[in-house]
Design an enzyme around this catalytic site. Structure first.
Site: not given
Ligand code: NDP
Length: 479
Positions: A172, A247, A281, A382
């Site tokens: 997803k 992550e 991240c 963040e």
């Molecule tokens: P989000 O947490 O908003 O979303 C991540 C994914 O989770 C998206 O595909 C999102 O879908 C999905 N999602 C959201 N809500 C749900 C739910 N209730 N159930 C299942 N899936 C869900 O993060 P962002 O996309 O905004 O990315 C930024 C974040 O990612 C930052 O905080 C960053 O630090 C972190 N990150 C961490 C990394 C690591 O390796 N530690 C690497 C890169 C980023 P949708 O967006 O389609 O609604």
């Protein structure tokens, strides 16, 4: 006609609401995508369960599985330019960075091909008349959920080891960046991955993502994203008693001691926060500088930040493209306004750039803020954007106290010519990755993940394959 997606072994338009992705450099529509309904999610999960159990997949020998992964890597390498362009038009990262990430996706599949073929299991010492050995078996169906900042690398980092471990995968992708995942599925198909083993379900996390991880066929969740979402995913996993690798976010300290090579350190600090517009991240978003060189470092950074070339992501000279969406730029701008209200001094940036169409493109200047303490909200939360906060420290004890005073623990960079001191700091800082006299050096062979609220579990490396398997102990009597 919305773009179709692979679900349950065939490409469908989906009966859910249509999703649009937007080019953040121009504001133009990039794609209209079909999404699945809850029923279509359930059908996909059931089909993946069957695909995972098919004897041809379950019993595939490691060297055959490795050969398949190598064919996927070859196809990925051939399609590198297409993949890079697809990511660029959805998240606005510079074409140069997107190309590097496409190449890294191919390398990830090659690495897990090699791991899959060579990794060995344990034979624990026998305590009786038996031989004991371990068997590592797949969970069945893995739900992989990814963010928008680096879909090419993140999706390869999940799909390659999960397939190498013998699972089926349902991916997803973020609602903002879906096209690279669809292309990855096409590539896997061309390389001969049997139908149903990789599905891609576009849509919002709260709908499609939630329906996916709640389905009984899902045996493991691999999630990369924000900490708040990660916590919700962990709650679902706990209720269902399935493992979740998380992550999550970071607020990583980048540290300069007075004895550091300041030229190298300052160059690394700029890359560490501004590459990818801080949408990383591991971005080094809190810069701790020993008081004796604090002002000199700020001046160097101020001058250097103004030379960074911001512009259309496809232009060869561009170092920094736009942010990934207008909504995200609003968020970054609100944090800079907060920094001002908290008493921060804007050393560089702090506004949209002149000379670019900022009405249609989500451009923002790389921003450096001084004069705040580690307690300020912009130093604690963040931002995930091109915003660097510079904080002074006195000595090692003061540094460790401040650097660790955060809920996050993803990464850390230390600049000092005193190796013993750098080593002491590396041990003391709570972070899953520590760099000494370098930053953002990443390798698929090294485990990666977070301490504290930055995550659970480790991706990459040998453990990155074991993450997608469960262990069985087998005893064979010898008496
Ligand atoms: P989000 O947490 O908003 O979303 C991540 C994914 O989770 C998206 O595909 C999102 O879908 C999905 N999602 C959201 N809500 C749900 C739910 N209730 N159930 C299942 N899936 C869900 O993060 P962002 O996309 O905004 O990315 C930024 C974040 O990612 C930052 O905080 C960053 O630090 C972190 N990150 C961490 C990394 C690591 O390796 N530690 C690497 C890169 C980023 P949708 O967006 O389609 O609604």
């Amino acid at each position: 006609m919305p773009v179709s997606f692979p679900a349950a072994g065939r490409w469908i338009a989906g009966s859910g609401p249509t999703l649009q992705t937007i080019n953040p450099a121009t504001g133009a529509l990039t794609a209209e995508l079909g999404t699945p309904t809850d029923t279509e999610v359930a059908v996909t999960c059931e089909a993946a369960r069957q695909a995972a159990q098919h004897p041809a997949w379950r019993r595939m020998k490691p060297h055959q599985r490795a050969a398949l992964l190598h064919r996927i890597a070859d196809e990925l390498a051939r399609s590198g330019e297409t993949l890079a362009q697809l990511q660029m038009v959805e998240n606005g990262k510079s074409l140069k960075e997107c190309r590097a990430q496409a190449a890294s996706a191919a390398a990830t599949f090659r690495y897990y091909a090699a791991v899959c073929e060579t990794i060995e299991a344990a034979t624990p010492p026998s305590r009786g008349e038996y031989v004991n050995f371990t068997l590592h078996q797949p969970y069945g169906v893995v739900a992989a959920i990814t963010p928008w900042n680096s879909p090419l690398t993140m999706e390869a980092q999940k799909v390659a080891p999960a397939l190498a471990a013998g699972n089926a995968v349902i991916l997803k992708p973020s609602e903002i960046t879906t096209l690279p995942a669809l292309e990855l599925a096409r590539i896997c198909e061309r390389a001969g991955l049997p139908a149903g083993l990789l599905s891609v379900l576009p849509g919002h996390g709260r709908d499609v993502g939630a329906a996916l991880i709640n389905h009984s066929a899902i045996g493991m969740i691999s999630f990369t994203g924000g900490t708040a979402t990660g916590r919700m995913i962990a709650e679902t996993a706990a209720r269902r008693l399935i493992p979740a690798a998380l992550e999550l976010g970071g607020k990583s300290p980048h540290i300069i001691f007075a004895d550091a090579d300041l030229d190298a350190a300052c160059a690394s600090v700029l890359d560490g926060i501004f590459e990818g517009m801080g949408q990383s991240c591991v971005a080094g978003s809190r810069l701790f500088v020993q008081r004796g060189v604090h002002d000199a470092v700020i001046e160097r950074l101020r001058v250097a930040a103004q030379t960074l070339r911001i512009g259309p992501p496809e232009a060869a000279e561009t170092q920094l493209g736009p942010l990934a969406s207008m909504a995200h730029r609003d968020r970054v701008e609100s944090y800079v306004a907060l920094a001002r209200s908290e008493g921060g001094r804007i050393v560089a940036g702090g506004s949209r750039p002149d000379g670019l169409d900022c009405e249609r493109g989500a451009y923002y200047l790389p921003t450096i803020i001084a004069g705040l303490s580690n307690a300020a909200r912009v130093c604690r939360e963040e931002i995930f954007g091109p915003v660097l906060c510079v904080i002074p420290f006195d000595d090692e004890a003061d540094l460790v106290r401040q650097a660790n005073d955060t809920v996050y623990g993803l990464a850390c960079g230390i600049w000092s010519q005193d190796f013993r001191r750098a080593w002491r700091m590396a041990e003391a800082i709570e972070a899953g990755t520590v760099w000494i006299n370098t930053y953002k050096q990443l390798s698929i062979a090294a485990p990666f993940g977070g301490f504290k609220e930055s995550g659970l579990g480790r991706e990459k490396g040998l453990t990155g394959l074991r993450l997608y398997q469960q262990v069985k102990s087998i005893y064979v009597a010898t008496a």
